[in-house]
Structure formats: C-alpha cells, structure tokens
Design a protein around this motif. Sequence first.
Motif, PDB file in Angstrom:
ATOM      1  N   TYR A 200       0.837  -1.213   0.000  1.00 52.22           N
ATOM      2  CA  TYR A 200       0.000   0.000   0.000  1.00 52.22           C
ATOM      3  C   TYR A 200       0.867   1.256   0.000  1.00 52.22           C
ATOM      4  O   TYR A 200       0.604   2.201  -0.766  1.00 52.22           O
ATOM      5  CB  TYR A 200      -0.918   0.003   1.221  1.00 52.22           C
ATOM      6  N   LEU A 201       1.900   1.289   0.823  1.00 49.52           N
ATOM      7  CA  LEU A 201       2.745   2.477   0.913  1.00 49.52           C
ATOM      8  C   LEU A 201       3.456   2.746  -0.412  1.00 49.52           C
ATOM      9  O   LEU A 201       3.535   3.897  -0.858  1.00 49.52           O
ATOM     10  CB  LEU A 201       3.773   2.303   2.038  1.00 49.52           C
ATOM     11  N   LEU A 202       3.963   1.698  -1.055  1.00 51.20           N
ATOM     12  CA  LEU A 202       4.639   1.887  -2.345  1.00 51.20           C
ATOM     13  C   LEU A 202       3.659   2.322  -3.426  1.00 51.20           C
ATOM     14  O   LEU A 202       3.992   3.152  -4.287  1.00 51.20           O
ATOM     15  CB  LEU A 202       5.340   0.591  -2.752  1.00 51.20           C
ATOM     16  N   THR A 203       2.450   1.765  -3.407  1.00 54.76           N
ATOM     17  CA  THR A 203       1.442   2.163  -4.396  1.00 54.76           C
ATOM     18  C   THR A 203       1.084   3.636  -4.239  1.00 54.76           C
ATOM     19  O   THR A 203       1.022   4.388  -5.227  1.00 54.76           O
ATOM     20  CB  THR A 203       0.177   1.307  -4.240  1.00 54.76           C
ATOM     21  N   VAL A 204       0.863   4.071  -2.996  1.00 52.58           N
ATOM     22  CA  VAL A 204       0.541   5.481  -2.743  1.00 52.58           C
ATOM     23  C   VAL A 204       1.688   6.380  -3.174  1.00 52.58           C
ATOM     24  O   VAL A 204       1.486   7.407  -3.838  1.00 52.58           O
ATOM     25  CB  VAL A 204       0.213   5.686  -1.244  1.00 52.58           C
ATOM     26  N   PHE A 205       2.911   5.995  -2.817  1.00 50.87           N
ATOM     27  CA  PHE A 205       4.073   6.830  -3.144  1.00 50.87           C
ATOM     28  C   PHE A 205       4.219   7.007  -4.654  1.00 50.87           C
ATOM     29  O   PHE A 205       4.321   8.131  -5.152  1.00 50.87           O
ATOM     30  CB  PHE A 205       5.339   6.203  -2.557  1.00 50.87           C
ATOM     31  N   PHE A 206       4.229   5.909  -5.406  1.00 48.46           N
ATOM     32  CA  PHE A 206       4.462   6.009  -6.847  1.00 48.46           C
ATOM     33  C   PHE A 206       3.262   6.609  -7.568  1.00 48.46           C
ATOM     34  O   PHE A 206       3.435   7.306  -8.582  1.00 48.46           O
ATOM     35  CB  PHE A 206       4.793   4.629  -7.413  1.00 48.46           C
ATOM     36  N   THR A 349       1.319   8.726   6.425  1.00 50.88           N
ATOM     37  CA  THR A 349       0.411   7.574   6.460  1.00 50.88           C
ATOM     38  C   THR A 349       1.011   6.451   7.284  1.00 50.88           C
ATOM     39  O   THR A 349       0.318   5.824   8.104  1.00 50.88           O
ATOM     40  CB  THR A 349       0.121   7.076   5.031  1.00 50.88           C
ATOM     41  N   ALA A 350       2.312   6.181   7.088  1.00 55.06           N
ATOM     42  CA  ALA A 350       2.985   5.145   7.861  1.00 55.06           C
ATOM     43  C   ALA A 350       3.041   5.502   9.342  1.00 55.06           C
ATOM     44  O   ALA A 350       2.881   4.628  10.212  1.00 55.06           O
ATOM     45  CB  ALA A 350       4.395   4.919   7.317  1.00 55.06           C
TER      46      ALA A 350
END
Length: 374
Positions: A200-206, A349-350
């Motif tokens: 989820y964090l990588l999807t949001v970031f990119f 978010t994290a």
Amino acid sequence: MAFRSMKYLLVAAFSLLITSFYNVSIAQDKTGDQTQQTEAAGEKKEGFNPSKLIMEHVMDAHEFHFATIGEHAIAIPLPVLLYSPQRGVSFFSYSRFEEGKVAYEGYKSEEGHIVAVDADGKVDEAVKVYDFSLTRNVMQMLLSLVLLVVLMLNVAKKYKKNAGKAPTGFQNAVEPVITFVRDEVGKPNLGHFYEKYMPYLLTVFFFILINNLVGLIPGTANVTGNIAFTLVLSCISLIVILLSTNGHFWGHIFWPPGVPFLVKLILIPVELLGVILIKPAALAIRLFANMIAGHIVITCFILLIFIFGSMNTVAGWGFSPVSIAFTVFIYMIEILVAFIQAFIFTNLTAVFIGQSLEGEHSDANGGHDDAVII
C-alpha cells in the motif's frame, strides 16, 4: 548568502507583480470613458484577466488545452456524459460547444461548467443537470494509473527474469526508491509489521509521484492540486488506519489513562476528532496546497510577461528573460517538490498506521511520534 540573495530576488519579483496589477488597474481607470463609449456602442471587448487564466490553469476542465492561436484553440476535447431527469442521458464530444460559443442538445458550457439552456440560449434553472463527464483530471488520473501498472509490472518481470543479477535500466532507477521507502518509511514507523503495509505504501508513493510529475508537463492537469483527489487518497489512508487499530489504541482514545475525569471529558472528543478528521485533513490539505501553490507561482511568472506587455510592448519583451529565468527556477524546484510531497504523504500515512498498531510504543516514547508529526 546565495539563499538570502534568492529570497531578495523573489521578493522583488512579487513586488513587480503587485505593481503591475496596480498599474493595469490605473490604466483601466484612465480608459474608463473609452470603455463606456465602446460598451454603449454594443462592442464589448474582454480585456486581459490574469486571475481568470490562473484559475483556468489549475481548475478541472473538459479538454486538454495547449495553446490558442488567434481565435483557434489547440486542444483535445473529452467526452461529455450528462444526465437530466427532464431530458435523459446525453453523450457527445466537448468540441460541440466550440469553446463555449454555441449550445448543443440544449446544453452550453459557461466558464467550464455545463448548464441547461432554453430555446433562446438562456440558462434554464428548471432543468437539473448531473455531469458524469470524463474531465481532464479523471482522464489523466486513469492514464497515470495505467502508467504505474505498466512500469511496475515491467520491473517485476525483470526481477523474475534476472533473479540474482544486478538490476539494469529502469529497474536500476526504481530499486533505490523502493528500498528507500522500505528503510526510511516502512521499518522505522511500522516495525516488524512493515512487510504487511509495504504494497500500500509503495502504491501510494508512486501513484502520487507519477501524478505530480505528469502534472508538470505543459497542457496536462494538476491532479494532485485538486482537493477532491487528495481527499479521496486521505480517506483511503484513513480506512487503512482504522482497520489497523487495536483495543489498546481505542482504550487510550475513549479513556486516556492518568488523566483527571473532567479533563477526559474534553480530551476524548478531541482525540476522536484527531483520528477521524484532523489526520486525513492534514494529509489532504498538505499535498493539495503544496502542489497547487507551485503551479500558481509558475503561472504568475509567465503572466508577468503579458501584464507588462499590456502596459508597454518594450516592457513586455524586456521583462521576458527575467520571467522565463524565474519560471525555469521554480519549475526545477517543483520537480523536487513532486518527490518530497509523495514522500511526506507516504511517511505520514505510515506514522499514523504505526500509532494505531503500537500504542505501547508511543507511550514509551513519551509522545515522541506526535512531536514528529507536528
């Protein structure tokens, strides 16, 4: 010293901007009699309006507009989908409106908004219109989503194909970013839970990063500068945060330990608002404000050329190099801001997820996490 000089240059530039607006308004006052005579003759001509152009640039629209040459606009019209209880469903291209000059199928475009009109071309308030059109924000968001999926699938395919080998090409560029998000965002804030939330964090970031960078291309939409977009992203993060909570977290929210009873009556609604409202609002407003501010500043520097040109042609040409230099400088900063804002949204978010998971950890740190957020 260089930074201080740059601040002085920015202050000088904005001072010139304010002065130019003042001079334009004075010039308009001096020509007021001529304007009244022209309007009386039925020849009403619209003057240069910088604020209108700025709003047209940052707001959503039904087309991708690149330039206007004379009276001809270079744009890519998008499909219009309307529903009216009185008239039913209508589907056509936005080009039918001819830049808002004509009506089509009982509808007309006024300042980017589609309204119902009667036979005489006047707005018909009795007809209710629901606009489900694919605007440029929606289209660009879908294109960014496709770009994200294609790029990440190619990277994943290379990882499988070249297992155990050094990364090459685009994979080599993406891998340091992924490890950075994992080591600097996921692990510090989520501890041993980080692997569960990394997708989820990588999807949001990119996703935010791609939309930020694509929005810097002239003629495209500033999707992340739209409060509706950032609000939806923050609501999704809120759902993830709430699903990650535990009994210890809610126990501290509804009955804070070690606090007098009367203080608890005040603290409980404040803490509840902080979780439900303040945290997602902080995520949404921070990203929205930073991205729209950069686009407005860039547009202002470009419009300075036309503002000075409306007063004097020589002044317009003379100020052009200065305006272009500042525009390029701010544009380079905006590329950096695109990465920073994607990182900040993901990191916050994290942090919020980590607080919902590790209530004991936050207490042990004496509220250290809250201090970091502020």
